[in-house]
Design a protein around this motif. Structure first.
Motif, PDB file in Angstrom:
ATOM      1  N   LEU A   1       0.802  -1.221   0.000  1.00  0.00           N
ATOM      2  CA  LEU A   1       0.000   0.000   0.000  1.00  0.00           C
ATOM      3  C   LEU A   1       0.838   1.276   0.000  1.00  0.00           C
ATOM      4  O   LEU A   1       0.306   2.359  -0.225  1.00  0.00           O
ATOM      5  CB  LEU A   1      -0.934   0.012   1.209  1.00  0.00           C
ATOM      6  CG  LEU A   1      -2.055  -1.018   1.182  1.00  0.00           C
ATOM      7  CD1 LEU A   1      -2.800  -1.024   2.511  1.00  0.00           C
ATOM      8  CD2 LEU A   1      -2.998  -0.744   0.032  1.00  0.00           C
TER       9      LEU A   1
ATOM     10  N   PRO B   1       0.757   3.381  -3.579  1.00  0.00           N
ATOM     11  CA  PRO B   1      -0.495   4.086  -3.882  1.00  0.00           C
ATOM     12  C   PRO B   1      -0.856   5.153  -2.857  1.00  0.00           C
ATOM     13  O   PRO B   1      -1.372   6.214  -3.213  1.00  0.00           O
ATOM     14  CB  PRO B   1      -1.552   2.981  -3.949  1.00  0.00           C
ATOM     15  CG  PRO B   1      -0.948   1.781  -3.352  1.00  0.00           C
ATOM     16  CD  PRO B   1       0.536   1.942  -3.438  1.00  0.00           C
ATOM     17  N   VAL B   2      -0.580   4.902  -1.594  1.00  0.00           N
ATOM     18  CA  VAL B   2      -0.897   5.900  -0.563  1.00  0.00           C
ATOM     19  C   VAL B   2      -0.020   7.132  -0.743  1.00  0.00           C
ATOM     20  O   VAL B   2      -0.520   8.263  -0.700  1.00  0.00           O
ATOM     21  CB  VAL B   2      -0.758   5.304   0.858  1.00  0.00           C
ATOM     22  CG1 VAL B   2      -0.816   6.398   1.921  1.00  0.00           C
ATOM     23  CG2 VAL B   2      -1.846   4.263   1.110  1.00  0.00           C
TER      24      VAL B   2
ATOM     25  N   TYR C   1      -1.245   9.155  -3.690  1.00  0.00           N
ATOM     26  CA  TYR C   1      -2.477   9.863  -3.363  1.00  0.00           C
ATOM     27  C   TYR C   1      -2.173  11.087  -2.497  1.00  0.00           C
ATOM     28  O   TYR C   1      -2.651  12.195  -2.778  1.00  0.00           O
ATOM     29  CB  TYR C   1      -3.435   8.924  -2.636  1.00  0.00           C
ATOM     30  CG  TYR C   1      -4.814   9.494  -2.445  1.00  0.00           C
ATOM     31  CD1 TYR C   1      -5.832   9.195  -3.347  1.00  0.00           C
ATOM     32  CD2 TYR C   1      -5.125  10.330  -1.375  1.00  0.00           C
ATOM     33  CE1 TYR C   1      -7.117   9.710  -3.193  1.00  0.00           C
ATOM     34  CE2 TYR C   1      -6.395  10.853  -1.209  1.00  0.00           C
ATOM     35  CZ  TYR C   1      -7.383  10.543  -2.122  1.00  0.00           C
ATOM     36  OH  TYR C   1      -8.645  11.062  -1.954  1.00  0.00           O
TER      37      TYR C   1
ATOM     38  N   ASP D   1      -8.074  16.377   0.145  1.00  0.00           N
ATOM     39  CA  ASP D   1      -8.806  15.861  -1.012  1.00  0.00           C
ATOM     40  C   ASP D   1     -10.268  16.315  -0.927  1.00  0.00           C
ATOM     41  O   ASP D   1     -11.124  15.839  -1.646  1.00  0.00           O
ATOM     42  CB  ASP D   1      -8.703  14.343  -1.104  1.00  0.00           C
ATOM     43  CG  ASP D   1      -9.323  13.619   0.081  1.00  0.00           C
ATOM     44  OD1 ASP D   1      -9.919  14.260   0.974  1.00  0.00           O
ATOM     45  OD2 ASP D   1      -9.212  12.382   0.129  1.00  0.00           O
TER      46      ASP D   1
ATOM     47  N   LEU E   1      -7.931   4.612   3.766  1.00  0.00           N
ATOM     48  CA  LEU E   1      -7.526   3.652   2.740  1.00  0.00           C
ATOM     49  C   LEU E   1      -8.701   3.267   1.853  1.00  0.00           C
ATOM     50  O   LEU E   1      -8.574   3.229   0.627  1.00  0.00           O
ATOM     51  CB  LEU E   1      -6.917   2.406   3.387  1.00  0.00           C
ATOM     52  CG  LEU E   1      -5.573   2.599   4.079  1.00  0.00           C
ATOM     53  CD1 LEU E   1      -5.161   1.317   4.797  1.00  0.00           C
ATOM     54  CD2 LEU E   1      -4.508   3.044   3.093  1.00  0.00           C
TER      55      LEU E   1
ATOM     56  N   ALA F   1      -9.517   6.362  -0.393  1.00  0.00           N
ATOM     57  CA  ALA F   1      -8.534   6.573  -1.461  1.00  0.00           C
ATOM     58  C   ALA F   1      -8.637   5.481  -2.527  1.00  0.00           C
ATOM     59  O   ALA F   1      -8.573   5.776  -3.729  1.00  0.00           O
ATOM     60  CB  ALA F   1      -7.129   6.629  -0.874  1.00  0.00           C
ATOM     61  N   GLU F   2      -8.803   4.255  -2.105  1.00  0.00           N
ATOM     62  CA  GLU F   2      -8.926   3.158  -3.066  1.00  0.00           C
ATOM     63  C   GLU F   2     -10.188   3.318  -3.918  1.00  0.00           C
ATOM     64  O   GLU F   2     -10.169   3.094  -5.136  1.00  0.00           O
ATOM     65  CB  GLU F   2      -8.940   1.816  -2.347  1.00  0.00           C
ATOM     66  CG  GLU F   2      -8.983   0.640  -3.300  1.00  0.00           C
ATOM     67  CD  GLU F   2      -8.924  -0.688  -2.605  1.00  0.00           C
ATOM     68  OE1 GLU F   2      -8.431  -1.643  -3.244  1.00  0.00           O
ATOM     69  OE2 GLU F   2      -9.379  -0.804  -1.439  1.00  0.00           O
TER      70      GLU F   2
ATOM     71  N   SER G   1     -11.505   5.927  -4.893  1.00  0.00           N
ATOM     72  CA  SER G   1     -11.304   6.994  -5.878  1.00  0.00           C
ATOM     73  C   SER G   1     -10.210   6.638  -6.889  1.00  0.00           C
ATOM     74  O   SER G   1      -9.737   7.520  -7.613  1.00  0.00           O
ATOM     75  CB  SER G   1     -10.984   8.311  -5.179  1.00  0.00           C
ATOM     76  OG  SER G   1      -9.716   8.239  -4.567  1.00  0.00           O
TER      77      SER G   1
ATOM     78  N   TRP H   1      -7.191   5.742  -6.211  1.00  0.00           N
ATOM     79  CA  TRP H   1      -5.919   6.259  -5.696  1.00  0.00           C
ATOM     80  C   TRP H   1      -5.554   7.593  -6.345  1.00  0.00           C
ATOM     81  O   TRP H   1      -4.383   7.932  -6.472  1.00  0.00           O
ATOM     82  CB  TRP H   1      -4.781   5.238  -5.870  1.00  0.00           C
ATOM     83  CG  TRP H   1      -5.029   3.982  -5.118  1.00  0.00           C
ATOM     84  CD1 TRP H   1      -5.376   2.777  -5.641  1.00  0.00           C
ATOM     85  CD2 TRP H   1      -4.957   3.788  -3.697  1.00  0.00           C
ATOM     86  NE1 TRP H   1      -5.524   1.847  -4.633  1.00  0.00           N
ATOM     87  CE2 TRP H   1      -5.283   2.445  -3.431  1.00  0.00           C
ATOM     88  CE3 TRP H   1      -4.675   4.629  -2.621  1.00  0.00           C
ATOM     89  CZ2 TRP H   1      -5.320   1.917  -2.147  1.00  0.00           C
ATOM     90  CZ3 TRP H   1      -4.703   4.100  -1.336  1.00  0.00           C
ATOM     91  CH2 TRP H   1      -5.020   2.749  -1.114  1.00  0.00           C
ATOM     92  N   ARG H   2      -6.578   8.369  -6.735  1.00  0.00           N
ATOM     93  CA  ARG H   2      -6.352   9.705  -7.296  1.00  0.00           C
ATOM     94  C   ARG H   2      -7.297  10.684  -6.626  1.00  0.00           C
ATOM     95  O   ARG H   2      -8.508  10.610  -6.825  1.00  0.00           O
ATOM     96  CB  ARG H   2      -6.612   9.693  -8.802  1.00  0.00           C
ATOM     97  CG  ARG H   2      -5.570   8.927  -9.565  1.00  0.00           C
ATOM     98  CD  ARG H   2      -5.724   9.163 -11.057  1.00  0.00           C
ATOM     99  NE  ARG H   2      -4.676   8.467 -11.750  1.00  0.00           N
ATOM    100  CZ  ARG H   2      -4.854   7.356 -12.454  1.00  0.00           C
ATOM    101  NH1 ARG H   2      -6.051   6.840 -12.576  1.00  0.00           N
ATOM    102  NH2 ARG H   2      -3.845   6.793 -13.058  1.00  0.00           N
TER     103      ARG H   2
END
Length: 118
Positions: free
Chosen positions: A28, A31-32, A35, A68, A93, A96-97, A99, A101-102
């Motif tokens: 993770l 991707p974290v 983001y 965000d 998490l 974010a996932e 979305s 990761w964006r």
């Protein structure tokens, strides 16, 4: 999130940075970090943050708050996630996932609204 109590810009109600270390699964991290780095700047100040876990205290990020639109984090959080795998909330998490990761790119108007709500 990420306002660890032992940071100069921390929140005394939060967990300590050293206690959060190693809590994020390795898969993770990328991707974290991506983001978090892509968040919109909500506020910025002169100066930088420093690595509070490294005795040499290298400079790591300009002092800023990113968002965000739903979550807020200090600009040094991506560094701590990447370097020390500090944990972030499960709710974040999932958010974010979901979305991809964006984070959304927020308009200036939306950032002003968020700042006024704070």
């Amino acid at each position: 999130m990420g306002h660890f109590k032992d940071l100069p810009h921390g929140d005394s109600a939060e967990i300590g940075l050293a206690d959060a270390r190693g809590k994020l699964a390795e898969h993770l991290v990328a991707p974290v970090v991506g983001y978090l780095n892509a968040g919109s700047t909500l506020a910025a100040a002169a100066g930088h943050t420093f690595d509070e876990l490294d005795p040499a205290r290298p400079e790591i990020a300009p002092l800023a708050i990113l968002t965000d639109g739903e979550w807020f984090w200090p600009s040094d959080l991506p560094y701590y996630v990447e370097t020390y795998r500090v944990g972030v909330p499960e709710e974040f998490l999932r958010h974010a996932e979901a979305s991809g990761w964006r984070p959304p790119q927020l308009s200036l108007q939306r950032l002003v609204e968020i700042a006024e709500e704070m």
